[in-house]
Design an enzyme around this catalytic site. Sequence first.
Site, PDB file in Angstrom:
ATOM      1  N   ASN A 175      -4.242  -6.797  -2.879  1.00 12.33           N
ATOM      2  CA  ASN A 175      -3.718  -8.034  -3.474  1.00 12.33           C
ATOM      3  C   ASN A 175      -4.225  -8.244  -4.895  1.00 12.33           C
ATOM      4  OD1 ASN A 175      -2.363  -8.516  -1.113  1.00 12.33           O
ATOM      5  ND2 ASN A 175      -3.752 -10.105  -0.383  1.00 12.33           N
ATOM      6  N   THR A 233      -2.172  -6.004  -7.047  1.00 10.52           N
ATOM      7  CA  THR A 233      -0.836  -6.578  -7.225  1.00 10.52           C
ATOM      8  C   THR A 233      -0.833  -7.642  -8.316  1.00 10.52           C
ATOM      9  OG1 THR A 233      -0.258  -6.175  -4.903  1.00 10.52           O
ATOM     10  CG2 THR A 233       1.030  -7.830  -6.079  1.00 10.52           C
ATOM     11  N   ASP A 259       2.013  -0.867  -9.176  1.00  8.10           N
ATOM     12  CA  ASP A 259       2.740  -1.368  -8.013  1.00  8.10           C
ATOM     13  C   ASP A 259       2.740  -0.340  -6.886  1.00  8.10           C
ATOM     14  OD1 ASP A 259       4.470  -3.393  -6.782  1.00  8.10           O
ATOM     15  OD2 ASP A 259       6.005  -1.852  -6.909  1.00  8.10           O
ATOM     16  N   ASP A 272      -1.215  -0.298  -5.203  1.00  7.82           N
ATOM     17  CA  ASP A 272      -1.642  -1.311  -4.233  1.00  7.82           C
ATOM     18  C   ASP A 272      -1.175  -0.975  -2.820  1.00  7.82           C
ATOM     19  OD1 ASP A 272       1.041  -1.875  -4.513  1.00  7.82           O
ATOM     20  OD2 ASP A 272       0.782  -3.905  -5.260  1.00  7.82           O
ATOM     21  N   GLY A 273       0.059  -0.474  -2.709  1.00  7.98           N
ATOM     22  CA  GLY A 273       0.564  -0.085  -1.395  1.00  7.98           C
ATOM     23  C   GLY A 273      -0.184   1.096  -0.812  1.00  7.98           C
ATOM     24  N   ARG A 302      -2.361   1.266   2.681  1.00  8.16           N
ATOM     25  CA  ARG A 302      -2.139   2.251   3.747  1.00  8.16           C
ATOM     26  C   ARG A 302      -3.406   3.030   4.054  1.00  8.16           C
ATOM     27  NH1 ARG A 302       2.833   2.381   1.092  1.00  8.16           N
ATOM     28  NH2 ARG A 302       2.189   4.051  -0.314  1.00  8.16           N
ATOM     29  N   THR A 340      -1.064  -6.266   4.882  1.00  2.27           N
ATOM     30  CA  THR A 340      -0.792  -7.491   5.625  1.00  2.27           C
ATOM     31  C   THR A 340       0.600  -8.019   5.277  1.00  2.27           C
ATOM     32  OG1 THR A 340      -1.712  -8.919   3.898  1.00  2.27           O
ATOM     33  CG2 THR A 340      -3.249  -8.061   5.569  1.00  2.27           C
ATOM     34  N   ASP A 364       3.509  -8.999  -2.974  1.00  2.00           N
ATOM     35  CA  ASP A 364       3.996  -7.863  -3.754  1.00  2.00           C
ATOM     36  C   ASP A 364       5.460  -8.051  -4.135  1.00  2.00           C
ATOM     37  OD1 ASP A 364       3.554  -5.065  -4.773  1.00  2.00           O
ATOM     38  OD2 ASP A 364       5.150  -4.639  -3.338  1.00  2.00           O
ATOM     39  N   ASP A 416       7.017  -8.556  -7.896  1.00  2.00           N
ATOM     40  CA  ASP A 416       8.064  -7.661  -8.395  1.00  2.00           C
ATOM     41  C   ASP A 416       9.207  -8.454  -9.012  1.00  2.00           C
ATOM     42  OD1 ASP A 416       6.673  -5.437  -7.618  1.00  2.00           O
ATOM     43  OD2 ASP A 416       7.883  -5.016  -5.839  1.00  2.00           O
TER      44      ASP A 416
END
Length: 219
Positions: free
Chosen positions: A29, A32, A66, A69-70, A74, A80, A87, A91
């Site tokens: 977060n 992000t 971007d 963060d994902g 993972r 969450t 996110d 965007d």
Amino acid sequence: MLGLHGRKPAQVIVEPVAKLMIKLKVTPNQLTLVSAGLTVGVALLLIPTGHLIWAAVLTGLFAAFDMIDGTVARMQGGGTKFGATLDATCDRITDGALFGAITWWLVYSYDAPQALVAASLVCLVASQVISYVKARGEASGFTMDGGLVERPERLIVSLVGLGLTGMGVPYAIDVALWALAAGSIYTVVQRLVMAGKSPLAKEFTKAPAGAKADYSNTK
């Protein structure tokens, strides 16, 4: 389109950075929010003032966070639901800031014809609608994978157009915006057709809270 096929090659660069972020105890977060803040700041400061090359390079660099963060999420066992919502919200904000800044520059610095300004506004609105159609479709249980122009394509085409214009290439931003406008309109229609062809498309929705659900006995 690139969203489906471009992730694996990009992971070669993204994963080492994500591992470093985990070691530094930076949360998804936080990444992000930092990415969105920097992207919006660069777009709004550099594009309207005509610093197009730096705007293209830095916006592309910060927008790449971007993906990080994902990946961090993972690697830590999954993100969450709030993180996914944050996110997606960021965007939309960064897309709006980018095309809003481009439109501002077109009007006040580029002396663009009205048609090109309109194309830029189409890109701005369509960037939001494309994402909304997907989100609303998935909320209804539809499978909404893919699309001709998704966020990676929007960023790449618009930033390349900006960068080339900054280098003096004539009509680069014109071509980029017209291509994106046409492709974005197509993608909206494409996703609506995708939703309409879903096996769940003709299922009835529940009435909103407080609304009368059954009018069968109404005379």
